[in-house]
Scaffold this motif. Structure first.
Motif, PDB file in Angstrom:
ATOM      1  N   VAL A 181     -22.471 -47.395  39.814  1.00 43.59           N
ATOM      2  CA  VAL A 181     -22.943 -47.494  38.384  1.00 43.59           C
ATOM      3  C   VAL A 181     -21.976 -47.189  37.496  1.00 43.59           C
ATOM      4  N   LEU A 182     -21.328 -46.070  37.714  1.00 40.50           N
ATOM      5  CA  LEU A 182     -20.019 -45.423  36.703  1.00 40.50           C
ATOM      6  C   LEU A 182     -18.744 -46.167  36.958  1.00 40.50           C
ATOM      7  N   GLY A 183     -18.673 -46.951  38.153  1.00 38.03           N
ATOM      8  CA  GLY A 183     -17.432 -47.521  38.402  1.00 38.03           C
ATOM      9  C   GLY A 183     -16.217 -46.697  38.829  1.00 38.03           C
ATOM     10  N   SER A 227     -26.198 -29.934  36.233  1.00 44.03           N
ATOM     11  CA  SER A 227     -26.185 -28.425  35.887  1.00 44.03           C
ATOM     12  C   SER A 227     -26.045 -27.748  37.243  1.00 44.03           C
ATOM     13  N   GLY A 228     -25.678 -28.219  38.268  1.00 48.02           N
ATOM     14  CA  GLY A 228     -25.421 -27.728  39.527  1.00 48.02           C
ATOM     15  C   GLY A 228     -26.461 -26.955  40.149  1.00 48.02           C
ATOM     16  N   LYS A 229     -27.563 -27.519  39.978  1.00 49.63           N
ATOM     17  CA  LYS A 229     -28.945 -26.744  40.550  1.00 49.63           C
ATOM     18  C   LYS A 229     -29.701 -27.526  41.588  1.00 49.63           C
ATOM     19  N   ARG A 230     -28.940 -28.841  41.937  1.00 49.45           N
ATOM     20  CA  ARG A 230     -29.637 -29.807  43.018  1.00 49.45           C
ATOM     21  C   ARG A 230     -28.435 -30.260  43.835  1.00 49.45           C
ATOM     22  N   PRO A 231     -28.304 -30.188  45.099  1.00 48.63           N
ATOM     23  CA  PRO A 231     -26.992 -30.842  45.591  1.00 48.63           C
ATOM     24  C   PRO A 231     -27.302 -32.404  45.755  1.00 48.63           C
ATOM     25  N   PRO A 232     -26.219 -33.165  45.622  1.00 47.58           N
ATOM     26  CA  PRO A 232     -26.497 -34.810  45.495  1.00 47.58           C
ATOM     27  C   PRO A 232     -26.708 -35.154  47.106  1.00 47.58           C
ATOM     28  N   THR A 233     -27.406 -36.187  47.175  1.00 51.30           N
ATOM     29  CA  THR A 233     -27.661 -36.932  48.692  1.00 51.30           C
ATOM     30  C   THR A 233     -26.309 -37.812  48.825  1.00 51.30           C
ATOM     31  N   TRP A 234     -26.116 -38.399  49.837  1.00 54.30           N
ATOM     32  CA  TRP A 234     -25.111 -39.297  50.037  1.00 54.30           C
ATOM     33  C   TRP A 234     -25.504 -40.565  49.289  1.00 54.30           C
ATOM     34  N   GLU A 235     -26.656 -41.150  49.352  1.00 51.90           N
ATOM     35  CA  GLU A 235     -27.083 -42.013  48.724  1.00 51.90           C
ATOM     36  C   GLU A 235     -26.775 -42.074  46.895  1.00 51.90           C
ATOM     37  N   PHE A 236     -26.975 -40.792  46.450  1.00 50.85           N
ATOM     38  CA  PHE A 236     -26.821 -40.297  45.060  1.00 50.85           C
ATOM     39  C   PHE A 236     -25.457 -40.514  44.740  1.00 50.85           C
ATOM     40  N   ALA A 237     -24.493 -39.910  45.631  1.00 52.66           N
ATOM     41  CA  ALA A 237     -23.064 -40.281  45.121  1.00 52.66           C
ATOM     42  C   ALA A 237     -22.627 -41.570  45.298  1.00 52.66           C
ATOM     43  N   ARG A 238     -23.076 -42.369  46.400  1.00 52.22           N
ATOM     44  CA  ARG A 238     -22.692 -43.577  46.328  1.00 52.22           C
ATOM     45  C   ARG A 238     -23.257 -44.480  45.065  1.00 52.22           C
ATOM     46  N   ARG A 239     -24.401 -43.921  44.663  1.00 52.34           N
ATOM     47  CA  ARG A 239     -24.723 -44.820  43.719  1.00 52.34           C
ATOM     48  C   ARG A 239     -24.324 -44.493  42.220  1.00 52.34           C
ATOM     49  N   CYS A 240     -23.790 -43.295  42.040  1.00 49.16           N
ATOM     50  CA  CYS A 240     -22.866 -42.776  41.013  1.00 49.16           C
ATOM     51  C   CYS A 240     -21.626 -43.564  40.822  1.00 49.16           C
ATOM     52  N   ASP A 241     -20.772 -43.880  42.104  1.00 53.12           N
ATOM     53  CA  ASP A 241     -19.737 -44.580  42.180  1.00 53.12           C
ATOM     54  C   ASP A 241     -20.118 -46.057  41.572  1.00 53.12           C
TER      55      ASP A 241
END
Length: 277
Positions: free
Chosen positions: A73-75, A57-71
């Motif tokens: 898990v979601l390939g 929802s754009g209310k919380r910035p992602p951390t570097w680790e969050f972005a890495r895990r997105c890649d």
């Protein structure tokens, strides 16, 4: 809702305007393409459903680790990690971004602060307390950006940091006594690295050359050196040689008035004990 609040809402929800909203929009699209609910994505990423929801929802910035895990898990082949620096960069005011970019390539960083711990040495909870006190709408993005700046101190070929602090910095309990105690201990830990030097100007010095306010300078490996002059509404970055000479001279005077590095660390340690429960 006021016009100001409406403008803020538009900024957060429009991916064309907010890089934070764009990251969230892309995450939602990729998650739905993978057939995952927010709860399932959160489970696979070892985080909370609330965090996934707030990032989308754009209310919380992602951390570097969050972005890495997105890649992972979601390939997505590193797409979110490539987008992440842009999200963090745009958390800074436009007039401060040049300084942050130059800071990465500096040979030496020299700060004077009369009220707060320098950003490069702040803990996350201390930074959050500062931004929250200013009632800024994008506190979490600013905190994430500030923590990201500190990565330059983790490199092998990192800059030397020299911080001169007014004793005020040690006495104001930002975030409360416990937060302040942890922050002062973090400064002591940072100073264990020989490339980080901290000095304190005690109250008994009286007036000093930094009474006009905080500033920071960068000595560059290549190109012109710069100085950042802080302000109530906005700061100013300049490479003007006259300004540089003026602030370098002022910094020399501040260092002359300050306690020795060892005596400064002793004062910081004593202040940390005073704040400790």
């Amino acid at each position: 809702m006021t016009a100001e609040n409406e403008a803020g809402a538009d900024f957060k929800s429009d991916p064309q305007v907010s890089t934070l909203a764009y990251f969230g929009s892309e995450l939602r699209i990729k998650r739905e393409e993978a057939g995952l609910s927010q709860t399932e994505l959160a489970r696979r990423m070892f985080c909370t459903h609330s965090l996934v929801s707030r990032v989308e929802s754009g209310k919380r910035p992602p951390t570097w680790e969050f972005a890495r895990r997105c890649d992972e898990v979601l390939g997505t082949g590193g797409a979110f990690l490539r987008l992440w620096p842009v999200v963090i960069k745009h958390a800074y005011p436009d007039w401060f971004r040049p300084f942050v970019e130059l800071e990465k390539d500096a040979r030496e960083i020299w700060n004077f602060e009369n009220q707060v711990v320098p950003g490069l040495l702040q803990t996350e909870e201390y930074a959050r307390a500062l931004f929250a006190a200013a009632r800024l709408p994008n506190t979490e993005a600013l905190v994430a950006a500030r923590m990201t700046r500190q990565h330059i101190l983790e490199r092998d070929s990192r800059a030397h940091v020299w911080a001169v602090l007014d004793e005020n910095v040690l006495r104001r309990a930002v975030g409360g006594p416990a937060v302040m105690a942890r922050q002062l201990r973090a400064v002591l830990e940072a100073a264990e690295d020989q490339r980080t030097l901290v000095q304190v100007i005690p109250y008994d010095v009286g007036a000093h050359a930094g009474m006009a306010g905080p500033f920071a300078g960068l000595t560059m490996n290549e190109g012109s050196d710069v100085v950042y002059i802080d302000g109530r509404v906005r700061g100013h970055v300049t490479a003007d040689t006259n300004h540089l000479d003026e602030y370098r001279y002022g910094y020399d005077l501040l260092r002359a008035d300050a306690l020795s590095p060892k005596a400064s660390l002793d004062m910081i340690a004593a202040a940390a004990k005073e704040f400790s429960p």
